[in-house]
Design a protein around this motif. Structure first.
Motif, PDB file in Angstrom:
ATOM      1  N   ILE A 147       0.882  -1.172   0.000  1.00 49.59           N
ATOM      2  CA  ILE A 147       0.000   0.000   0.000  1.00 49.59           C
ATOM      3  C   ILE A 147       0.918   1.219   0.000  1.00 49.59           C
ATOM      4  O   ILE A 147       1.615   1.466   0.984  1.00 49.59           O
ATOM      5  N   ASP A 148       0.981   1.929  -1.099  1.00 53.07           N
ATOM      6  CA  ASP A 148       1.879   3.078  -1.176  1.00 53.07           C
ATOM      7  C   ASP A 148       1.069   4.345  -0.923  1.00 53.07           C
ATOM      8  O   ASP A 148       0.381   4.849  -1.805  1.00 53.07           O
ATOM      9  N   VAL A 149       1.148   4.824   0.300  1.00 50.21           N
ATOM     10  CA  VAL A 149       0.322   5.965   0.702  1.00 50.21           C
ATOM     11  C   VAL A 149       0.740   7.224  -0.068  1.00 50.21           C
ATOM     12  O   VAL A 149      -0.048   8.137  -0.258  1.00 50.21           O
ATOM     13  N   ASP A 150       1.995   7.242  -0.542  1.00 50.10           N
ATOM     14  CA  ASP A 150       2.465   8.415  -1.301  1.00 50.10           C
ATOM     15  C   ASP A 150       1.786   8.524  -2.665  1.00 50.10           C
ATOM     16  O   ASP A 150       1.480   9.622  -3.118  1.00 50.10           O
ATOM     17  N   GLU A 182       3.599  -3.145   8.195  1.00 51.89           N
ATOM     18  CA  GLU A 182       2.479  -3.892   7.650  1.00 51.89           C
ATOM     19  C   GLU A 182       1.212  -3.272   8.212  1.00 51.89           C
ATOM     20  O   GLU A 182       1.135  -2.998   9.413  1.00 51.89           O
ATOM     21  N   ASP A 183       0.254  -3.036   7.344  1.00 47.16           N
ATOM     22  CA  ASP A 183      -1.083  -2.677   7.820  1.00 47.16           C
ATOM     23  C   ASP A 183      -1.737  -4.012   8.139  1.00 47.16           C
ATOM     24  O   ASP A 183      -2.345  -4.641   7.282  1.00 47.16           O
ATOM     25  N   THR A 184      -1.568  -4.470   9.377  1.00 46.89           N
ATOM     26  CA  THR A 184      -1.939  -5.859   9.675  1.00 46.89           C
ATOM     27  C   THR A 184      -3.436  -6.097   9.544  1.00 46.89           C
ATOM     28  O   THR A 184      -3.866  -7.218   9.360  1.00 46.89           O
ATOM     29  N   LEU A 185      -4.237  -5.055   9.663  1.00 46.20           N
ATOM     30  CA  LEU A 185      -5.680  -5.255   9.570  1.00 46.20           C
ATOM     31  C   LEU A 185      -6.138  -5.422   8.124  1.00 46.20           C
ATOM     32  O   LEU A 185      -7.273  -5.797   7.868  1.00 46.20           O
ATOM     33  N   ARG A 226      -1.582  -6.218   4.313  1.00 42.93           N
ATOM     34  CA  ARG A 226      -0.746  -5.759   3.199  1.00 42.93           C
ATOM     35  C   ARG A 226       0.414  -4.934   3.737  1.00 42.93           C
ATOM     36  O   ARG A 226       0.255  -4.181   4.701  1.00 42.93           O
ATOM     37  N   PRO A 227       1.590  -5.045   3.102  1.00 44.79           N
ATOM     38  CA  PRO A 227       2.672  -4.132   3.487  1.00 44.79           C
ATOM     39  C   PRO A 227       2.283  -2.702   3.124  1.00 44.79           C
ATOM     40  O   PRO A 227       1.502  -2.488   2.186  1.00 44.79           O
ATOM     41  N   LEU A 228       2.818  -1.758   3.861  1.00 40.33           N
ATOM     42  CA  LEU A 228       2.450  -0.361   3.657  1.00 40.33           C
ATOM     43  C   LEU A 228       3.710   0.485   3.664  1.00 40.33           C
ATOM     44  O   LEU A 228       4.642   0.214   4.427  1.00 40.33           O
ATOM     45  N   ARG A 229       3.756   1.463   2.808  1.00 43.23           N
ATOM     46  CA  ARG A 229       4.935   2.322   2.709  1.00 43.23           C
ATOM     47  C   ARG A 229       4.472   3.761   2.581  1.00 43.23           C
ATOM     48  O   ARG A 229       3.454   4.028   1.938  1.00 43.23           O
ATOM     49  N   MET A 230       5.188   4.663   3.199  1.00 43.05           N
ATOM     50  CA  MET A 230       4.875   6.081   3.005  1.00 43.05           C
ATOM     51  C   MET A 230       6.088   6.923   3.369  1.00 43.05           C
ATOM     52  O   MET A 230       6.996   6.463   4.059  1.00 43.05           O
ATOM     53  N   SER A 231       6.099   8.124   2.852  1.00 44.41           N
ATOM     54  CA  SER A 231       7.162   9.030   3.265  1.00 44.41           C
ATOM     55  C   SER A 231       6.564  10.049   4.229  1.00 44.41           C
ATOM     56  O   SER A 231       5.407  10.433   4.094  1.00 44.41           O
ATOM     57  N   VAL A 232       7.352  10.424   5.207  1.00 44.77           N
ATOM     58  CA  VAL A 232       6.859  11.341   6.233  1.00 44.77           C
ATOM     59  C   VAL A 232       7.872  12.462   6.448  1.00 44.77           C
ATOM     60  O   VAL A 232       9.058  12.302   6.179  1.00 44.77           O
ATOM     61  N   ASP A 233       7.373  13.579   6.930  1.00 45.29           N
ATOM     62  CA  ASP A 233       8.268  14.705   7.222  1.00 45.29           C
ATOM     63  C   ASP A 233       8.917  14.547   8.584  1.00 45.29           C
ATOM     64  O   ASP A 233       9.996  15.074   8.827  1.00 45.29           O
ATOM     65  N   MET A 234       8.223  13.863   9.470  1.00 45.38           N
ATOM     66  CA  MET A 234       8.781  13.602  10.797  1.00 45.38           C
ATOM     67  C   MET A 234       8.391  12.201  11.210  1.00 45.38           C
ATOM     68  O   MET A 234       7.253  11.790  10.993  1.00 45.38           O
ATOM     69  N   LEU A 235       9.346  11.509  11.820  1.00 41.09           N
ATOM     70  CA  LEU A 235       9.051  10.217  12.442  1.00 41.09           C
ATOM     71  C   LEU A 235       9.339  10.381  13.923  1.00 41.09           C
ATOM     72  O   LEU A 235      10.444  10.783  14.304  1.00 41.09           O
ATOM     73  N   VAL A 236       8.320  10.117  14.749  1.00 39.63           N
ATOM     74  CA  VAL A 236       8.478  10.311  16.192  1.00 39.63           C
ATOM     75  C   VAL A 236       8.429   8.952  16.882  1.00 39.63           C
ATOM     76  O   VAL A 236       7.462   8.199  16.717  1.00 39.63           O
ATOM     77  N   LEU A 237       9.459   8.623  17.628  1.00 39.12           N
ATOM     78  CA  LEU A 237       9.573   7.325  18.280  1.00 39.12           C
ATOM     79  C   LEU A 237       9.143   7.445  19.740  1.00 39.12           C
ATOM     80  O   LEU A 237       9.711   8.249  20.489  1.00 39.12           O
TER      81      LEU A 237
END
Lengths: 110, 361, 337
Positions: free
Chosen positions: A15-18, C242-245, C248-259
């Motif tokens: 799932i490519d949210v971009d 993974e979007d386990t619900l 499916r694997p899930l990918r995105m780009s983000v401006d900030m990643l907060v741990l």
């Protein structure tokens, strides 16, 4: 020009949210913000009249729609018999029948 | 990139007297690399290394393809170690990442489950009469080149610099999965930020390119590519990496694993022929080098002596950037001066279209 | 002469313990290794679930400590504890009648989870960094821009065998929800995704805040743990989960990643335990004598526990323990021995 190597290159199933267009998803969530509160308990799918006989999984389909994965969602929602059992069970009080109708209305084109 | 943490992952790498374990497939696809390694060690660095004709395949490909059982591979590995001891060596270096993974995994298994070591030693003795002696030091050959990267830099005659622009070459490094993903502590820099190739690149004047899919597997996967019907998702992994690195316009890719260098090189041809996509400059491919080839070029070796004519993706654009003098007419001449044949022109090796390569047979 | 009780640590638990001991007629002495009172809460901005400024907790406690004339020694590192004596790293010995350990816990070092690139890539932050940025009113990406998409990752250094932290740190779930809302308030146009393994909303008002985050602030909650973060050319971060619900694997780009970093046991616990004989739990925190009626007692007589020294806790729970422990110390000193 494509040479036949006896296999084809697999397409990613990520799932490519971009690259997904979230416009429709945002419209649906704006119309029904409570849909965000789904906690994936599965009560809806467990009790689903259609889901017990077909591959229809209401929870999964609306989650995919929220991620911008619209392909097939309209056809899937057509399997719903609108019996309303899921709405009685939802611990978050989501108007599930409205979710079905909203997705069909918004994604009719897909 | 601020690779601050690679120094947390140090391992001891022997400084001299190595017993050399070859790879099964490298001699076909990158045939000059192992020879270059032996030459660099012996001639450039004055180290003692023994290339034993008696040693065999580690059978790792068979093992990972569910053909060779665990006990069998343990006995084969025990034999390699016995041969090392018989030859008077105790530092094992292997040219293959699969083998490196196999050796480290088996040594670790023997440590955790001593009964498996006893069994392997017994099988070895019954089958061959040899005695199992474990190595004192186990390293991959890229570890050894990393270990000597500064000495190589001192002898360097062609740094990883674009001679036209004066800028460092932009290099993508790709580490074989079984180098550090099985035992992160057995790899320099660990598994997330491996430094083994990056350290060479930086020491020799190049610039390491980090890109989103850097850590992704090339897709080799043994049984996956061995079965034609499965190759679609094997190649898709290389494609994912190439798609991800292409915007960074790398000058070349360097790998430390036989399978990865083969796949990232050959799949570029496949993808170009199947889908018409190429990833390098001018519609060509991105050259893929082994670290020995990279070291050899840096040390001024002849690219054809390094076996670079066997690459699927033409290396000439890189050679030109580095200012390497080469003779196109000798590209397809083998060691004995005989014509070895040349590939048909394709998107990723269109240098053949240039009449320069037309040599009289 | 009133009996002397050494309180190790001048965070909120230590201060409250000292105040309660004082009101019961004892003479507490706070030994704090840093140069100031307040502990970790002093670095926090707003507190869940009510968005109360952290200083509304720390400032009154610090003031009360001063007004009650409680002895405080700052910059004092304790190296050894016995039930009637504490030894400082200067070699100084302090005799006392009981010891209360309020030395808290340590924030998990996010650089250990190398796959997230904290400290290596720009735009990867911890929950503690966000609190500091909020205190300094400088929440922005590394290039100073307003983030358009933010990912918040729960359970970093908690429930993770790979980093030897099997326990749940308890407060990070609600902190993730709180920070998501705060970031949404700061950047109303930003999309915010919380990645979680489980959402544990155990406290009063927590579940309500979670629902509010979902419905009123349109925060997306994705059940799946981010497996890897990588840099993008423009300085943003690509994440994979993974979007386990949906399976499916899930990918995105983000401006900030907060741990959302967890709480782990202090390294000092090991030698404080060996010198005192008070046992540690397998996760390295001090072991309570039992989880019920004696939860503020260590396994050694005369050594007491309050706050996160024995397990991750909320501020409210830590303060409750501080009050309780004073009464248990009183029982021990007045009737026990």
């Amino acid at each position: 020009m494509a040479t036949n190597f006896g296999f084809s290159i697999s397409k990613p199933r990520v799932i490519d949210v971009d690259t997904n267009n979230l416009k429709k998803s945002n419209e649906i969530l704006a119309a029904l913000p409570e849909l965000q509160s789904c906690i994936g308990c599965g009560s809806c799918t467990a009790s689903c009249t259609a889901g017990n006989l077909t591959s229809y999984n209401f929870r999964k389909v609306h989650t995919l729609v929220r991620r911008g994965e619209y392909a097939g969602a309209y056809e899937e929602m057509n399997k719903c018999m609108l019996c309303g059992k899921c709405r009685l069970l939802c611990p978050r009080g989501i108007n599930t029948r409205r979710v079905v109708m909203l997705i069909k209305k918004c994604l009719g084109d897909f | 990139m601020r690779r601050s943490n690679w120094e947390d992952y140090q391992k001891s790498i022997a400084d001299d007297h190595y017993y050399y374990g070859r790879s099964c497939i490298r001699q076909n696809f990158f045939p000059g690399s192992e020879k270059a390694f032996l030459e660099i060690l012996a001639k450039e660095l004055g180290r003692d290394i023994y290339d034993d004709p008696l040693h065999s395949s580690c059978t790792g490909i068979g093992y990972h393809s569910d053909i060779v059982p665990l006990d069998t591979i343990m006995a084969v590995v025990a034999r390699q170690f016995a041969l090392m001891d018989e030859a008077g060596y105790e530092n094992f270096v292997t040219s293959c990442i699969t083998s490196f993974g196999i050796y480290t995994e088996i040594l670790s298994t023997w440590e955790e489950f001593p009964e498996t070591e006893e069994r392997a030693a017994k099988t070895l003795y019954e089958a061959t009469g040899r005695k199992l002696v474990k190595p004192k030091n186990m390293a991959h050959t890229s570890d050894v080149i990393f270990h000597f990267r500064k000495q190589i830099a001192e002898k360097m005659c062609r740094p990883l610099i674009n001679v036209t622009t004066g800028e460092p070459l932009r290099v993508v490094e790709h580490i074989g999965c079984h180098y550090a993903k099985i035992f992160p502590k057995k790899g320099i820099g660990g598994s997330e930020f491996p430094y083994v190739l990056a350290g060479m690149i930086e020491s020799w004047g190049g610039e390491v390119v980090d890109y989103p899919e850097r850590r992704h597997c090339c897709g080799f996967g043994f049984r996956n590519y061995l079965v034609q019907a499965n190759r679609g998702y094997s190649v898709a992994n290389s494609q994912k990496k190439l798609d991800s690195m292409a915007p960074y316009r790398p000058d070349f890719i360097v790998c430390n694993c036989p399978g990865c260098s083969m796949f990232l090189d050959k799949w570029q041809y496949t993808i170009a022929e199947m889908e018409g996509t190429t990833y390098g400059e001018g519609g060509q491919g991105i050259p893929v080098l082994t670290y020995e080839e990279m070291a050899g070029l840096v040390l001024g070796y002849d690219p054809w002596q390094l076996g670079m004519q066997m690459h699927q993706v033409d290396v000439e654009p890189l050679l030109n950037k580095m200012g390497v003098q080469y003779d196109p007419t000798t590209k397809y001449l083998g060691k004995n001066g005989k014509y070895i044949g040349k590939p048909a022109a394709a998107a990723v090796n269109n240098c053949n279209d240039v009449g320069l390569y037309e040599i009289k047979v | 002469m009133s009996k002397r009780v050494v309180v190790v640590g001048g965070g909120i638990s230590g201060m409250q313990t000292a105040l309660s001991l004082k009101s019961l007629g004892f003479e507490p002495l706070i030994l704090e290794q840093s140069r100031q009172l307040g502990g970790k809460v002093a670095d926090w901005h707003l507190l869940f679930p009510s968005f109360t400024p952290a200083e509304e907790v720390t400032v009154p406690l610090i003031r009360a400590v001063r007004q009650n004339g409680i002895l405080v020694r700052l910059g004092c590192k304790v190296v050894s504890i016995e039930s009637r004596r504490v030894i400082l790293c200067s070699g100084e010995r302090i005799d006392c009648d009981a010891v209360v350990l309020c030395s808290g816990s340590t924030l998990f070092d996010a650089t250990i989870k190398e796959e997230y690139g904290y400290g290596i890539y720009d735009n990867v932050y911890t929950s503690a960094d966000i609190e500091k940025m909020m205190n300094n009113e400088c929440v922005a990406t590394a290039s100073g821009a307003a983030p358009e998409r933010i990912a918040i990752l729960h359970c970093v250094g908690s429930r993770d065998e790979k980093v030897c932290q099997r326990h749940c740190s308890k407060v990070c779930c609600i902190t993730g929800v709180k920070q998501a809302i705060e970031l949404k308030k700061l950047f109303p146009k930003a999309e915010i995704f919380n990645f979680y393994m489980d959402i544990r909303m155990f406290g009063p008002g927590y579940e309500e805040l979670y629902r509010q985050a979902q419905i009123d602030y349109n925060i997306h909650f994705v059940r799946g743990r981010i497996s890897e973060a990588s840099p993008l050319m423009d300085g943003r971060v690509q994440i994979k989960a993974e979007d386990t619900l949906t399976g499916r694997p899930l990918r995105m780009s983000v401006d900030m990643l907060v741990l959302m970093i967890g709480m782990r046991a202090n390294d000092d616990n090991a030698f404080l335990s060996s010198s005192s004989g008070a046992e540690l739990a397998p996760n390295g925190f001090f072991k309570s004598r039992n989880s019920f009626v004696d939860n503020v007692l260590s396994t050694k007589d005369g050594i007491f526990l309050a706050g996160t020294v024995s397990s991750p806790k909320t501020i409210g729970q830590s303060l409750n323990e501080a009050t309780t422990v004073a009464h248990r110390v009183a029982e021990y000193l007045n009737y026990g021995n």
